[in-house]
Design an enzyme around this catalytic site. Structure first.
Site, PDB file in Angstrom:
ATOM      1  N   TYR A 156      -5.483   0.945  -6.483  1.00  0.00           N
ATOM      2  CA  TYR A 156      -4.225   1.266  -7.177  1.00  0.00           C
ATOM      3  C   TYR A 156      -4.301   2.653  -7.829  1.00  0.00           C
ATOM      4  CZ  TYR A 156      -0.204   0.282 -10.271  1.00  0.00           C
ATOM      5  OH  TYR A 156       0.997   0.312 -10.933  1.00  0.00           O
ATOM      6  N   LYS A 160      -1.877   5.845  -7.003  1.00  0.00           N
ATOM      7  CA  LYS A 160      -1.025   6.486  -8.017  1.00  0.00           C
ATOM      8  C   LYS A 160      -1.474   7.926  -8.290  1.00  0.00           C
ATOM      9  CE  LYS A 160       1.697   2.921  -8.713  1.00  0.00           C
ATOM     10  NZ  LYS A 160       3.124   2.943  -8.376  1.00  0.00           N
TER      11      LYS A 160
HETATM   12  P1  NDP Z   1       7.178  -6.118  -9.673  1.00  0.00           P
HETATM   13  O1  NDP Z   1       6.037  -6.798  -9.008  1.00  0.00           O
HETATM   14  O2  NDP Z   1       7.889  -6.794 -10.792  1.00  0.00           O
HETATM   15  O3  NDP Z   1       8.271  -5.683  -8.576  1.00  0.00           O
HETATM   16  C1  NDP Z   1       7.869  -4.988  -7.429  1.00  0.00           C
HETATM   17  C2  NDP Z   1       9.077  -4.613  -6.617  1.00  0.00           C
HETATM   18  O4  NDP Z   1       8.637  -3.899  -5.442  1.00  0.00           O
HETATM   19  C3  NDP Z   1       9.835  -5.820  -6.107  1.00  0.00           C
HETATM   20  O5  NDP Z   1      11.204  -5.499  -6.042  1.00  0.00           O
HETATM   21  C4  NDP Z   1       9.264  -6.021  -4.702  1.00  0.00           C
HETATM   22  O6  NDP Z   1      10.144  -6.704  -3.815  1.00  0.00           O
HETATM   23  C5  NDP Z   1       9.104  -4.559  -4.278  1.00  0.00           C
HETATM   24  N1  NDP Z   1       8.153  -4.384  -3.193  1.00  0.00           N
HETATM   25  C6  NDP Z   1       6.829  -4.713  -3.173  1.00  0.00           C
HETATM   26  N2  NDP Z   1       6.290  -4.406  -1.994  1.00  0.00           N
HETATM   27  C7  NDP Z   1       7.296  -3.865  -1.234  1.00  0.00           C
HETATM   28  C8  NDP Z   1       7.368  -3.369   0.091  1.00  0.00           C
HETATM   29  N3  NDP Z   1       6.298  -3.364   0.895  1.00  0.00           N
HETATM   30  N4  NDP Z   1       8.557  -2.898   0.544  1.00  0.00           N
HETATM   31  C9  NDP Z   1       9.655  -2.911  -0.259  1.00  0.00           C
HETATM   32  N5  NDP Z   1       9.649  -3.380  -1.521  1.00  0.00           N
HETATM   33  C10 NDP Z   1       8.474  -3.862  -2.003  1.00  0.00           C
HETATM   34  O7  NDP Z   1       6.581  -4.704 -10.147  1.00  0.00           O
HETATM   35  P2  NDP Z   1       6.961  -3.773 -11.388  1.00  0.00           P
HETATM   36  O8  NDP Z   1       8.400  -3.754 -11.603  1.00  0.00           O
HETATM   37  O9  NDP Z   1       6.047  -4.114 -12.496  1.00  0.00           O
HETATM   38  O10 NDP Z   1       6.459  -2.378 -10.809  1.00  0.00           O
HETATM   39  C11 NDP Z   1       7.351  -1.399 -10.291  1.00  0.00           C
HETATM   40  C12 NDP Z   1       6.590  -0.084 -10.147  1.00  0.00           C
HETATM   41  O11 NDP Z   1       6.073   0.291 -11.427  1.00  0.00           O
HETATM   42  C13 NDP Z   1       5.392  -0.179  -9.215  1.00  0.00           C
HETATM   43  O12 NDP Z   1       5.268   0.997  -8.464  1.00  0.00           O
HETATM   44  C14 NDP Z   1       4.221  -0.332 -10.163  1.00  0.00           C
HETATM   45  O13 NDP Z   1       3.031   0.162  -9.593  1.00  0.00           O
HETATM   46  C15 NDP Z   1       4.677   0.517 -11.330  1.00  0.00           C
HETATM   47  N6  NDP Z   1       4.023   0.191 -12.587  1.00  0.00           N
HETATM   48  C16 NDP Z   1       4.154  -1.039 -13.185  1.00  0.00           C
HETATM   49  C17 NDP Z   1       3.499  -1.322 -14.369  1.00  0.00           C
HETATM   50  C18 NDP Z   1       3.607  -2.622 -15.072  1.00  0.00           C
HETATM   51  O14 NDP Z   1       2.864  -2.813 -16.060  1.00  0.00           O
HETATM   52  N7  NDP Z   1       4.459  -3.541 -14.680  1.00  0.00           N
HETATM   53  C19 NDP Z   1       2.638  -0.299 -15.000  1.00  0.00           C
HETATM   54  C20 NDP Z   1       2.573   0.956 -14.297  1.00  0.00           C
HETATM   55  C21 NDP Z   1       3.254   1.178 -13.140  1.00  0.00           C
HETATM   56  P3  NDP Z   1      10.152  -8.337  -3.730  1.00  0.00           P
HETATM   57  O15 NDP Z   1      10.917  -8.802  -4.931  1.00  0.00           O
HETATM   58  O16 NDP Z   1      10.852  -8.649  -2.460  1.00  0.00           O
HETATM   59  O17 NDP Z   1       8.721  -8.778  -3.745  1.00  0.00           O
END
Ligand code: NDP
Length: 249
Positions: A156, A160
């Protein structure tokens, strides 16, 4: 009149968490939104209804960001359906945490393919249009893990960190065309992604956050709004930490 009235955005991974908050922020500001997801059709459809209830156009597509041909088709169709493209938010991301010693190659590849290659696919499919119209934005949702490195996250952190370097390089390429590229690097944000964290680890994380709380998805969406607005007109190629002070250096 909303801040982004008449604009069109695509958001990867919009069905849940931070992506969902960004979709709703854009919609409240009058922006039409196309978002994708991979698994959660029910959540995606519920969000489309919620956004349409705000009187804004919204389309959800089940498209894997790892598949370039499918992404290209999604971007082209979204542009045609919503009448343009002004804003690209690369948000889709996954974690597969394990110390390197125990990490199977598939966990490495899944994270790099989704977070890093996915961002490339969406950006590559959109960039010609943005450069040609000589305006627009790309905002990448990175993580503090990409700059400080976190235990159990070599995959990860690498994805990033790559996203951060991509942001800076692309920002320099696009600036002469009036297209701004920036990133947001959240710390710990309350979404499904944090579900696996046990109570003891959560307490330990909280101790390291000067502001004393886990962040909310709206904390991130608010900074994305700022980066897309004219108030940030002179900010370029930056990775803005939104982490309650966790990674202050
Ligand atoms: P969630 O797991 O809550 O949501 C992830 C989202 O990405 C979902 O909508 C999921 O779709 C979609 N997704 C995953 N894989 C794919 C794919 N292969 N193609 C298309 N869509 C995909 O994650 P967060 O909201 O927490 O994270 C969002 C971003 O923020 C990410 O990039 C994460 O790395 C980053 N982030 C999050 C942190 C946190 O603490 N939460 C901290 C730092 C960064 P589906 O619903 O269909 O699975």
């Amino acid at each position: 009149m909303g801040l982004f009235q008449g604009k069109v955005a695509v958001v990867s991974g919009g069905s849940r968490g931070i992506g969902r908050a960004i979709v709703l922020m854009l919609a409240r500001e009058g922006c039409s939104v196309a978002f994708n997801y991979v698994h959660n059709t029910a959540k995606a459809e519920a969000l489309v209804s919620e956004v349409q209830g705000l009187g804004v156009e919204c389309v959800a597509s089940q498209v894997d960001v790892c598949d370039f041909d499918a992404v290209k088709k999604w971007i082209d169709e979204s542009k045609a359906r919503l009448g343009g493209l002004d804003i690209v938010v690369n948000n889709a991301g996954v974690i597969r945490d394990k110390n390197l010693l125990m990490m199977p190659p598939e966990d490495w590849h899944t994270v790099i393919n989704t977070n890093l290659n996915g961002m490339f696919h969406v950006s590559r499919a959109s960039i010609f249009h943005l450069l040609k119209q000589r305006r627009g934005h790309i905002v990448n949702i990175s993580s503090i893990s990409g700059s400080i490195g976190l235990v159990g996250q070599t995959n990860y952190s690498a994805s990033k960190g790559g996203m951060n370097a991509f942001t800076k390089a692309l920002a320099k390429e696009c600036a002469p065309y009036g297209v701004r590229v920036n990133a947001v690097a959240p710390g710990f944000i309350e979404t499904d992604m944090l579900e696996g964290i046990d109570e003891a680890s959560r307490e330990a994380v909280l101790k390291g956050i000067p502001l004393g709380r886990i962040g909310k998805a709206d904390d991130v969406a608010g900074v994305v709004r700022f980066l897309l607005s004219e108030e940030s007109a002179y900010i370029l190629g930056q990775i803005i930490q939104v982490d309650g002070g966790l990674a202050i250096r």
